[in-house]
Design an enzyme around this catalytic site. Structure first.
Site, short mmCIF file in Angstrom:
data_model
loop_
_atom_site.label_atom_id
_atom_site.label_comp_id
_atom_site.label_asym_id
_atom_site.label_seq_id
_atom_site.Cartn_x
_atom_site.Cartn_y
_atom_site.Cartn_z
N SER A 1 22.90 39.32 30.72
CA SER A 1 21.93 40.02 31.57
C SER A 1 21.46 41.29 30.86
O SER A 1 22.25 41.96 30.20
CB SER A 1 22.59 40.41 32.88
OG SER A 1 23.33 39.33 33.36
N SER B 1 19.43 41.75 28.30
CA SER B 1 19.45 41.74 26.83
C SER B 1 18.23 41.04 26.25
O SER B 1 18.31 40.46 25.18
CB SER B 1 20.74 41.09 26.33
OG SER B 1 21.85 41.79 26.81
N ARG C 1 23.55 41.34 22.29
CA ARG C 1 23.16 42.74 22.13
C ARG C 1 24.24 43.36 21.25
O ARG C 1 25.37 43.56 21.70
CB ARG C 1 23.16 43.39 23.53
CG ARG C 1 22.80 44.85 23.56
CD ARG C 1 22.94 45.37 24.97
NE ARG C 1 21.71 45.20 25.72
CZ ARG C 1 20.75 46.12 25.81
NH1 ARG C 1 20.88 47.28 25.19
NH2 ARG C 1 19.68 45.89 26.52
C1 OXD Z 1 20.92 38.10 36.85
C2 OXD Z 1 22.11 38.50 36.12
O1 OXD Z 1 20.62 38.66 37.89
O2 OXD Z 1 22.52 37.78 35.22
O3 OXD Z 1 20.25 37.18 36.38
O4 OXD Z 1 22.66 39.58 36.43
MN MN Z 2 21.04 36.22 34.67
#
Ligand code: OXD
Ligand code: MN
Length: 615
Positions: free
Chosen positions: A266, A268, A412
């Protein structure tokens, strides 16, 4: 008995809706949840336009959402301590203990969460929605029922998932479905969940049910988002397919788009990458093998995206969607007096006053610790339907999915990982790229951002099965394919002295290079970690795609392989998997082979390998 109970509790109109679905498991489930949560009324959504409108209206009337200036836009706030996925409160209910997975003994967990849900919907309306993950009437379809006492949650799901009331009616007893129960719990004076200390998100694989209570943040409450991924992953293992944390896009290609799926942790670069080319999905992918070909769908039809830093120049498509009339739920942003919406990095002039997740806001406002309160939370979000995007691929809802040409794993890593590498083959990619991902933590989860974490396949947060078995499923999946997708590793965050070594838009060139590789238009340099692009090819592609000069010094900085660091990393990963039960032998042999290649090159070239010397 069950039907009589439902008739009494639902009233005639709502009962008729439930009765249309001839499924005794559904009836039993509804009556159990009603008797547990004790709502004052129940609303059963058929997914009709009227029903969708009712939920939108009630979200505003209840104060869960506030109107924003542009028609169709609303703003929702979660309580200050509930702004991201709560790893520490999320457990898989199973008696077995598994490395890297938060598990809790099933009986204890059920007793606790059922206790917290008892009477939780008193004086509230209980909402019931029916959805399909994946195109309806397709081999990918997974049905689900969401129960919640939050209009915001059902409103979000109405945007993000395909309504499938009709499929439940059609399939009757044959409908097999995932179950999600959510309650905000007691609310404070600002409408936030009050007992965040009792926030619990429990996933019960044995009954394919998820319980979520005392939370509102979408990632913890919207059942079909990441909570369902834990359950679909188990189905995928059982049935030999893949449920992944991946975007799906169509890019370049000589004769029409090539479809790529990409898993990134998430925050990245996943959503921004998914805006390049044609959009099918930005977050989750189901991949199945049909006749030796990998095919993919997006289980969702909307985006719950991170808004931080979204601006007109870098994200023109998202910007357009967020600034035109149409359905958008903003969460945890700054709401101005006249309903204007602001967020960190939006580039808009900020108002003198506004309201954000911490209440009244003004420029320079400080919190108790004396730190300046940001405009919006770094994990503030937007929820929008896919059809708002002009680049939506016409095949986004194709029941057969689209063929996958490449899989990308993005990390990342500011220090060591090269911006782009192609695996030698499926096994090498699954093991040394997907299963070996290490990435810096971001604000999408609670905890200190910036630390390097092991996050295989960008899926560790959602892992509900033994990681060793999960990796085996991946390896075996590739064996069923005639021509497995190529596998790539990318890193948009490589830096020197705090400055990124690549530009935001360079990812377009990386994708173009992958497309050229898939279509066998360019060669590559063989290195110990995989194939790297040739400088001469990138120089040409930078000019073709971005009209930009790409100098050899930039290439050298970006693509010099820190063999010593890759060696340390492979050893770390070996150690990790040596403690994970049932890890397939190929994981160890593939990592050992990588280590011996690294050693050979280190002997010849020293700790840092400049790939220019190989071309
Ligand atoms: C999303 C996450 O909301 O991975 O997609 O946090
Ligand atoms: Mn996600």
């Amino acid at each position: 008995m069950v039907l009589e109970y439902l008739e009494e509790k639902l009233g005639r109109v709502m009962f008729e809706r439930v009765k249309q679905i001839n499924n005794s498991k559904l009836h039993a489930f509804l009556s159990e949840v009603i008797s547990l949560c004790d709502p004052s009324s129940v609303f059963v959504s058929t997914g009709s336009l009227e029903d969708y409108e009712y939920i939108r209206r009630r979200a505003l009337e209840s104060g869960e959402e506030l109107p924003a200036m542009i028609p169709g836009h609303t703003v929702h706030f979660d309580s200050p301590l509930d702004q991201a996925r709560a790893r520490g409160d999320t457990f898989i209910l199973m008696d077995e203990k598994l490395p890297f997975i938060n598990t809790k003994p099933r009986r204890d967990g059920l007793e606790e969460v059922i206790g917290l849900l008892r009477g939780a919907m008193k004086d509230r309306e209980m909402l019931v929605g029916f959805y399909s993950l994946g195109p309806k009437k397709s081999p990918f379809q997974v049905l689900a029922v969401q129960i919640t006492d939050s209009y915001y949650v059902l409103h979000s799901e109405n945007i993000l998932y395909r309504n499938a009331y009709d499929e439940f009616v059609r399939l009757g007893e044959g409908a097999d479905f995932l179950k999600f129960i959510h309650s905000q719990g007691v609310l404070d004076e600002r409408g936030g969940s009050k007992n965040v200390d009792k926030r619990r998100i429990y996933i019960d694989p044995a009954s394919e049910t998820v319980y979520s209570v005392n939370t509102q943040y979408g990632g913890n409450s919207i059942g079909l988002k990441k909570l369902s991924l834990r359950l679909t992953m188990i189905r995928a293992l059982r049935e030999g397919w893949l449920a992944e944390h991946m975007f799906v896009i169509g890019v370049y290609g000589r004769n029409g788009p090539l479809y790529f799926a990409g898993a990134y942790p998430s925050a990245s670069g996943k959503t921004s990458t998914s805006m390049i080319g044609r959009l099918i999905g930005d977050d989750i992918a189901f991949i199945r093998a049909f006749d030796g070909e990998a095919r993919v769908v997006n289980p969702e039809i909307g985006i719950f995206g991170i808004i931080d830093g979204v601006n007109a120049k870098d994200d023109p498509l998202i910007w357009e969607v967020l600034n035109k009339p149409g359905e958008v739920i903003f969460s945890n942003v700054l709401l101005g007096k006249n309903g204007e919406v602001f967020w960190n990095g939006s580039g808009k002039d900020l108002p003198a006053r506004g309201k954000n997740y911490l209440g009244e806001w003004w420029p320079g406002k400080k919190d108790e610790k004396g730190s300046v309160v940001p405009t919006s939370h770094p994990n503030a979000r937007f929820t929008v339907p896919l059809f708002s995007f002009p680049n939506l691929d016409p095949r986004y809802d194709d029941p057969e999915g689209v063929a996958v040409s490449a899989i990308i794993y993005g990390v990342r890593d500011s220090a060591n990982v090269v911006p782009l590498v192609e695996a030698f083959d499926w096994l090498h990619g699954v093991v040394t790229i997907g299963a070996s991902m290490e990435t810096e933590r971001t604000t999408a989860v609670l905890g200190k951002p910036g630390e390097l974490e092991f996050n295989p396949f960008a899926n560790l947060d959602f892992m509900s099965i033994n990681l060793g078995v999960y990796v085996r499923n991946h390896i075996e999946f590739g064996r069923r394919l005639r021509n497995p997708p190529k596998i790539y590793g990318v890193n948009y965050f490589l830096s020197e002295n705090g400055k990124y070594l690549t530009d935001k838009e360079d990812k377009k060139v990386w994708l173009k290079w992958m497309a050229c590789r898939v279509e066998e238009e360019v060669e590559a340099v063989t290195t110990p970690i995989g194939y790297l692009p040739l400088y001469s090819d990138l120089k040409k592609l930078f000019m073709d795609v971005l009209s930009k000069e790409y100098d050899v010094e930039a290439y050298k900085k970006q693509f010099t392989i820190k063999l010593d660091k890759y060696d340390e990393k492979a050893r770390r990963i070996l150690r990790i998997y040596s403690e994970i039960p049932e890890t397939p032998a190929e994981v160890f042999t593939t990592l050992e082979e990588q280590l011996s290649r690294l050693r050979r090159y280190m002997q010849e070239y020293g700790p840092h390998l400049n790939p220019l010397v190989l071309q």
